[in-house]
Design an enzyme around this catalytic site. Sequence first.
Site, PDB file in Angstrom:
ATOM      1  N   CYS A  62      72.704   9.373  59.202  1.00 31.49           N
ATOM      2  CA  CYS A  62      71.582   9.643  58.298  1.00 31.49           C
ATOM      3  C   CYS A  62      71.289  11.133  58.247  1.00 31.49           C
ATOM      4  O   CYS A  62      71.047  11.772  59.271  1.00 31.49           O
ATOM      5  CB  CYS A  62      70.340   8.881  58.755  1.00 31.49           C
ATOM      6  SG  CYS A  62      68.911   9.166  57.686  1.00 31.49           S
ATOM      7  N   ARG A  65      66.902  12.594  58.795  1.00 33.83           N
ATOM      8  CA  ARG A  65      66.184  12.314  60.035  1.00 33.83           C
ATOM      9  C   ARG A  65      65.066  13.298  60.361  1.00 33.83           C
ATOM     10  O   ARG A  65      64.322  13.092  61.324  1.00 33.83           O
ATOM     11  CB  ARG A  65      67.173  12.252  61.206  1.00 33.83           C
ATOM     12  CG  ARG A  65      67.983  10.978  61.236  1.00 33.83           C
ATOM     13  CD  ARG A  65      68.990  11.002  62.358  1.00 33.83           C
ATOM     14  NE  ARG A  65      70.230  11.657  61.970  1.00 33.83           N
ATOM     15  CZ  ARG A  65      71.170  12.021  62.830  1.00 33.83           C
ATOM     16  NH1 ARG A  65      70.982  11.833  64.137  1.00 33.83           N
ATOM     17  NH2 ARG A  65      72.278  12.596  62.414  1.00 33.83           N
ATOM     18  N   TRP A 236      64.433   7.115  51.299  1.00 36.00           N
ATOM     19  CA  TRP A 236      64.548   7.216  49.848  1.00 36.00           C
ATOM     20  C   TRP A 236      65.944   7.716  49.521  1.00 36.00           C
ATOM     21  O   TRP A 236      66.682   8.184  50.384  1.00 36.00           O
ATOM     22  CB  TRP A 236      63.474   8.118  49.253  1.00 36.00           C
ATOM     23  CG  TRP A 236      63.356   9.453  49.940  1.00 36.00           C
ATOM     24  CD1 TRP A 236      64.131  10.564  49.754  1.00 36.00           C
ATOM     25  CD2 TRP A 236      62.394   9.810  50.942  1.00 36.00           C
ATOM     26  NE1 TRP A 236      63.724  11.584  50.565  1.00 36.00           N
ATOM     27  CE2 TRP A 236      62.649  11.156  51.312  1.00 36.00           C
ATOM     28  CE3 TRP A 236      61.339   9.127  51.572  1.00 36.00           C
ATOM     29  CZ2 TRP A 236      61.894  11.818  52.278  1.00 36.00           C
ATOM     30  CZ3 TRP A 236      60.596   9.793  52.522  1.00 36.00           C
ATOM     31  CH2 TRP A 236      60.868  11.129  52.864  1.00 36.00           C
ATOM     32  N   GLU A 241      73.898   9.575  46.367  1.00 35.23           N
ATOM     33  CA  GLU A 241      74.186   8.203  46.798  1.00 35.23           C
ATOM     34  C   GLU A 241      74.376   7.296  45.596  1.00 35.23           C
ATOM     35  O   GLU A 241      75.250   6.421  45.570  1.00 35.23           O
ATOM     36  CB  GLU A 241      73.054   7.663  47.665  1.00 35.23           C
ATOM     37  CG  GLU A 241      72.931   8.266  49.045  1.00 35.23           C
ATOM     38  CD  GLU A 241      71.804   7.611  49.812  1.00 35.23           C
ATOM     39  OE1 GLU A 241      72.038   6.541  50.411  1.00 35.23           O
ATOM     40  OE2 GLU A 241      70.685   8.175  49.816  1.00 35.23           O
TER      41      GLU A 241
END
Length: 359
Positions: A62, A65, A236, A241
């Site tokens: 991720c 973070r 979000w 992505e």
Amino acid sequence: MDVAEAEDFLRLFHAEAEGGTEGLHERLDRVRAEIHETGTYRHTPAEVEFGARVAWRNSARCIGRLYWQGLKVRDRRDVEGAEAIADECVTHLREATRDGRIRSTITVFAPDGPAVPGPRIHNDQLIRYAGYRLSDGSVLGDPRHADFTETVRQHGWRPPERKGSFDVLPLLIEAVPGDRRLFGLPSDAVLEVPLSHPDHRWFAGLGLRWHAVPAISNMRLVIGGVTYPAAPFNGWYLATEVGARNLADADRYDLLPVIADLMGLSTKSERTLWRDRTLVELTLAVQHSFDAAGVTVADHHTESRRFLTHIAKEERAGRRCQAEWSWIVPPLSGGQTAVFHRYYDEPDPAARPAFLPPG
């Protein structure tokens, strides 16, 4: 139950969240006794909240973070029954969406016990689009979820009479082992953004859209030796992505050839860089559309810089920041982002608390 893992977590909790060791030894004694008697132990609400946030902090894949301390934790361990769990998932989506001002949220349901497993949510995300296999071998919708679409149809789901490319799948919840039940998501819990382009008027005519909240729902949350198999959580989206992966990948919506043709680009040779040019425009359309709709979305350049800020904060706190390079570097213009030009601590598979793949 690994008593040592429970003890390690409780020491971490007291060191970071409680600011010292006061009460630690008493808590350790109670937990050891509870594990000896029952085979497991129950976390306090504060421990669940801290554990969920640290699991996000430990998520090597991720890039977002930096915000781990702001995760909203919904403790729903006492919720029983598939229908009540589905209702809480819907509430999760509504509370996380906030009319487009997306808030990072996790809902924690009952853990696995020594004799009785906790509930399972079989969707990989709370919101996913159906994929319908057609007679010619193609797929209408999202090919990645064609198998799951067939699964929910076998459990009784009936698609819309007029199938589309963006039909929202129902939740498949197993509150009791072997008893899987379906629950549709109400429309007011699924915020979707219609996609348009700031420069190409024809783009809106493609009828593309994407949902606002990426809520992962089939990973196991492991805190101090206790496994929570149903703990849907969301941040979000990065525009890449959606634009550079979900809509672009050949095994997903595979839209690059379609858009390149509409842009008048030659696709006869890779040397025209038609894929690269189209990828930028598709991602730009996603970012433009989310911004126009007032829905939170991050761009890969800003988020890359923020991730390096997160690493610096972790180092000042005396902690390692593990990361998988191939997940942290964006799929578009990687070399132009701050995260590309360095290496990271290798992920530690034993790091806990953690989000782990479904078992």
